[in-house]
Write a protein that holds these residues in place. Structure first.
Motif, PDB file in Angstrom:
ATOM      1  N   ASP A 151     -12.210   5.493   9.379  1.00 48.20           N
ATOM      2  CA  ASP A 151     -12.839   5.149   8.101  1.00 48.20           C
ATOM      3  C   ASP A 151     -13.844   4.029   8.391  1.00 48.20           C
ATOM      4  O   ASP A 151     -13.458   2.889   8.652  1.00 48.20           O
ATOM      5  CB  ASP A 151     -11.732   4.709   7.137  1.00 48.20           C
ATOM      6  CG  ASP A 151     -12.266   4.214   5.808  1.00 48.20           C
ATOM      7  OD1 ASP A 151     -13.494   4.138   5.648  1.00 48.20           O
ATOM      8  OD2 ASP A 151     -11.441   3.898   4.932  1.00 48.20           O
TER       9      ASP A 151
ATOM     10  N   TYR B  24     -17.339   0.218   6.263  1.00 48.57           N
ATOM     11  CA  TYR B  24     -17.860  -1.163   6.326  1.00 48.57           C
ATOM     12  C   TYR B  24     -18.708  -1.443   7.563  1.00 48.57           C
ATOM     13  O   TYR B  24     -19.036  -2.611   7.817  1.00 48.57           O
ATOM     14  CB  TYR B  24     -16.698  -2.162   6.280  1.00 48.57           C
ATOM     15  CG  TYR B  24     -15.987  -2.141   4.950  1.00 48.57           C
ATOM     16  CD1 TYR B  24     -16.549  -2.732   3.826  1.00 48.57           C
ATOM     17  CD2 TYR B  24     -14.765  -1.498   4.807  1.00 48.57           C
ATOM     18  CE1 TYR B  24     -15.913  -2.692   2.598  1.00 48.57           C
ATOM     19  CE2 TYR B  24     -14.118  -1.447   3.578  1.00 48.57           C
ATOM     20  CZ  TYR B  24     -14.701  -2.044   2.487  1.00 48.57           C
ATOM     21  OH  TYR B  24     -14.081  -1.998   1.263  1.00 48.57           O
TER      22      TYR B  24
ATOM     23  N   SER C  26     -19.978   5.791   3.962  1.00 47.19           N
ATOM     24  CA  SER C  26     -20.182   5.661   2.521  1.00 47.19           C
ATOM     25  C   SER C  26     -21.430   4.843   2.215  1.00 47.19           C
ATOM     26  O   SER C  26     -21.789   3.943   2.974  1.00 47.19           O
ATOM     27  CB  SER C  26     -18.960   4.952   1.942  1.00 47.19           C
ATOM     28  OG  SER C  26     -19.174   4.610   0.594  1.00 47.19           O
TER      29      SER C  26
ATOM     30  N   SER D 237     -21.389   3.240  -0.663  1.00 49.72           N
ATOM     31  CA  SER D 237     -20.873   2.284  -1.651  1.00 49.72           C
ATOM     32  C   SER D 237     -21.136   0.847  -1.244  1.00 49.72           C
ATOM     33  O   SER D 237     -21.702   0.072  -2.009  1.00 49.72           O
ATOM     34  CB  SER D 237     -19.364   2.485  -1.824  1.00 49.72           C
ATOM     35  OG  SER D 237     -19.127   3.693  -2.485  1.00 49.72           O
ATOM     36  N   LYS D 238     -20.718   0.486  -0.034  1.00 50.73           N
ATOM     37  CA  LYS D 238     -20.819  -0.903   0.399  1.00 50.73           C
ATOM     38  C   LYS D 238     -22.186  -1.143   1.034  1.00 50.73           C
ATOM     39  O   LYS D 238     -22.809  -2.169   0.810  1.00 50.73           O
ATOM     40  CB  LYS D 238     -19.714  -1.223   1.410  1.00 50.73           C
ATOM     41  CG  LYS D 238     -18.383  -0.557   1.124  1.00 50.73           C
ATOM     42  CD  LYS D 238     -17.654  -1.120  -0.076  1.00 50.73           C
ATOM     43  CE  LYS D 238     -16.458  -0.239  -0.422  1.00 50.73           C
ATOM     44  NZ  LYS D 238     -15.590  -0.796  -1.434  1.00 50.73           N
TER      45      LYS D 238
ATOM     46  N   ARG E 181     -20.934   7.430  -6.101  1.00 51.82           N
ATOM     47  CA  ARG E 181     -19.971   8.237  -5.358  1.00 51.82           C
ATOM     48  C   ARG E 181     -20.699   9.073  -4.302  1.00 51.82           C
ATOM     49  O   ARG E 181     -20.985  10.251  -4.501  1.00 51.82           O
ATOM     50  CB  ARG E 181     -19.138   9.167  -6.279  1.00 51.82           C
ATOM     51  CG  ARG E 181     -18.575   8.543  -7.528  1.00 51.82           C
ATOM     52  CD  ARG E 181     -17.789   7.279  -7.279  1.00 51.82           C
ATOM     53  NE  ARG E 181     -16.709   7.460  -6.333  1.00 51.82           N
ATOM     54  CZ  ARG E 181     -16.563   6.711  -5.205  1.00 51.82           C
ATOM     55  NH1 ARG E 181     -17.420   5.743  -4.915  1.00 51.82           N
ATOM     56  NH2 ARG E 181     -15.566   6.931  -4.396  1.00 51.82           N
TER      57      ARG E 181
HETATM   58  C1  LIG Z   1     -11.326   0.938   3.627  1.00 53.03           C
HETATM   59  C2  LIG Z   1     -11.981   1.697   2.538  1.00 53.03           C
HETATM   60  N1  LIG Z   1     -12.212   2.996   2.703  1.00 53.03           N
HETATM   61  C3  LIG Z   1     -12.797   3.740   1.756  1.00 53.03           C
HETATM   62  C4  LIG Z   1     -13.186   3.184   0.555  1.00 53.03           C
HETATM   63  C5  LIG Z   1     -13.785   4.075  -0.495  1.00 53.03           C
HETATM   64  O1  LIG Z   1     -15.103   3.905  -0.662  1.00 53.03           O
HETATM   65  P1  LIG Z   1     -16.000   4.924  -1.462  1.00 53.03           P
HETATM   66  O2  LIG Z   1     -15.116   6.010  -2.010  1.00 53.03           O
HETATM   67  O3  LIG Z   1     -16.629   4.142  -2.548  1.00 53.03           O
HETATM   68  O4  LIG Z   1     -16.954   5.477  -0.482  1.00 53.03           O
HETATM   69  C6  LIG Z   1     -12.961   1.828   0.323  1.00 53.03           C
HETATM   70  C7  LIG Z   1     -13.324   1.218  -0.959  1.00 53.03           C
HETATM   71  O5  LIG Z   1     -13.038   0.116  -1.284  1.00 53.03           O
HETATM   72  C8  LIG Z   1     -12.344   1.065   1.347  1.00 53.03           C
HETATM   73  O6  LIG Z   1     -12.101  -0.242   1.185  1.00 53.03           O
END
Ligand SMILES: Cc1ncc(COP(=O)(O)O)c(C=O)c1O
Length: 387
Positions: free
Chosen positions: A203, A206, A231, A233-234, A242
């Motif tokens: 995963d 980050y 992702s 997201s971050k 999404r």
């Molecule tokens: C370690 C980790 N993986 C995955 C995600 C999911 O992220 P997203 O679904 O927004 O891509 C998060 C979200 O906080 C996370 O902290």
């Protein structure tokens, strides 16, 4: 009801949301360091790309995703990690990485065999466990230790367990501790997984929020039997969109693709077009890193001043802070909450979290500066009461 999930506690973040709502209703100023959902605006060019992509007639998106987005992702991956991905066979756009992580075991655990364990480190993002349980797998959490820099040490897991393991999850840079894995760690872990025919899932949501050296991807080590989850997201401040992707071993990626049509989670076409804009640009990511670095530096100074032990975050926007012996993180969190400061007690992230707490650098820079002043008073009062 599905008996395997009956005993799951409320999703940790749900409890935080409830507590915050009560504070809000009482009209209290809240400094929310709880959920990892920063408030910096999404770059204007990304929002524009989304708006311009909204069509008059909107039809079902394909599970495979847009070719131009897959090509953009492959291009980004090559530039960032030096790894070639075939955009036709080795990349799938996803609706964020959470759903992709959650659904993965549903396709790759055969509940009719002994090989149905899933290993992950704890404290952890809760979705590795949840996905495993919903899919009928057997969770095998391994406690992560400060002395190991929070690296999940597969070499200490008994052989008999590894033989029964279908999937291993690693997550570096790590939520909740901020730990980063060196390339040698990825190589060793990958080697063990290959030996035991385990799918190694990394995963990597980050990897783009770093302050020192850019973190590595598992795919730099090998592609066979390896899958990575990324992702926007971050990286790009797009939690609400999404949008993410899965990449790696083409056989696994193609199998996943085949069954993902059952889930109904294909990324909408206009989101994919905004995603293409985001993956094509690095400037906005640099700006985000700079903002998080400034916030990080405020808290490095602050926690040192309080005399609290923490893992110095080289990446992510988290701090994992240890409380003095004998202080429960739940109790500390409740005390801070009465001052409007929301933190996450370590227990929220599973075993190994006791006695620590996590903060997510979510409030704005200005709010962070204000929050440390309030926190300082709250902390002093708490410690005096404890004496
Ligand atoms: C370690 C980790 N993986 C995955 C995600 C999911 O992220 P997203 O679904 O927004 O891509 C998060 C979200 O906080 C996370 O902290």
């Amino acid at each position: 009801m599905n008996s395997r999930i009956r005993n799951l506690k409320a999703y940790p973040m749900d409890r935080l949301v409830k507590a915050k709502e009560e504070l809000k209703a009482a009209g209290k100023k809240i400094y929310d360091f709880g959920t990892g959902d920063p408030k910096e605006p999404t770059a204007e060019f990304i929002r524009r790309a989304l708006i311009e992509a909204v069509p008059e007639v909107s039809q079902y998106p394909t599970v495979k995703g847009r070719k131009d987005l897959r090509e953009t992702i492959a291009n980004w991956f090559k530039n960032r990690f030096g790894v070639e991905l075939d955009p036709e066979l080795e990349v799938i756009p996803t609706a964020g990485s959470k759903e992709a992580i959650f659904h993965f075991p549903l396709v790759f655990i055969d509940t009719d065999t002994e090989k149905r364990r899933v290993i992950y480190g704890t404290p952890a993002y809760p979705v590795y466990e949840r996905g495993t349980l919903f899919a009928g797998g057997e969770p095998y959490p391994v406690e992560l230790r400060y002395e190991d820099s929070f690296l999940l040490r597969l070499d200490r897991v008994p052989r008999s367990i590894l033989e029964e393991t279908a999937i291993v999850w690693i997550n570096y840079p790590h939520n909740p501790t901020g730990a980063v894995a060196p390339l040698s760690y990825l190589e060793e872990t990958y080697g063990i997984c290959r030996e035991y025919e385990i799918i190694l899932c990394s995963d990597e949501c980050y990897t783009e929020i770093y302050f020192e050296r850019p973190p590595h991807s598992l795919l730099e080590v090998g592609k066979e039997g390896a899958v990575v989850f990324h992702s926007l997201s971050k990286r790009s401040g797009m939690t609400g969109y999404r949008s993410g992707f899965v990449a790696g071993d083409r056989e696994i990626v193609q199998t996943y693709l085949k069954y993902r049509s059952s889930f109904g989670v294909a990324s909408p076409d206009f989101i994919q077009q905004a995603a293409r804009a985001a993956w094509s640009d690095e400037e906005h990511v640099k700006e985000r890193r700079q903002i998080f670095k400034e916030k990080r530096d405020i808290f490095v100074k602050f926690f040192k001043e309080l005399g609290l032990e923490f893992l110095y975050p080289e990446a992510t926007f988290y701090f994992w802070v240890k409380l003095p012996e004998g202080i429960s993180s739940e109790e500390y969190a409740l005390h801070l909450l009465s001052y409007g400061i929301v933190i996450s007690p370590g227990e929220f992230f599973g075993k190994g979290g006791e006695g620590s707490f996590r903060i997510a650098l979510v409030p704005t820079l200005k709010e962070c500066q204000e929050a440390v002043k309030v926190w300082k008073i709250a902390h002093k009062e708490f410690m005096e009461k404890k004496r």
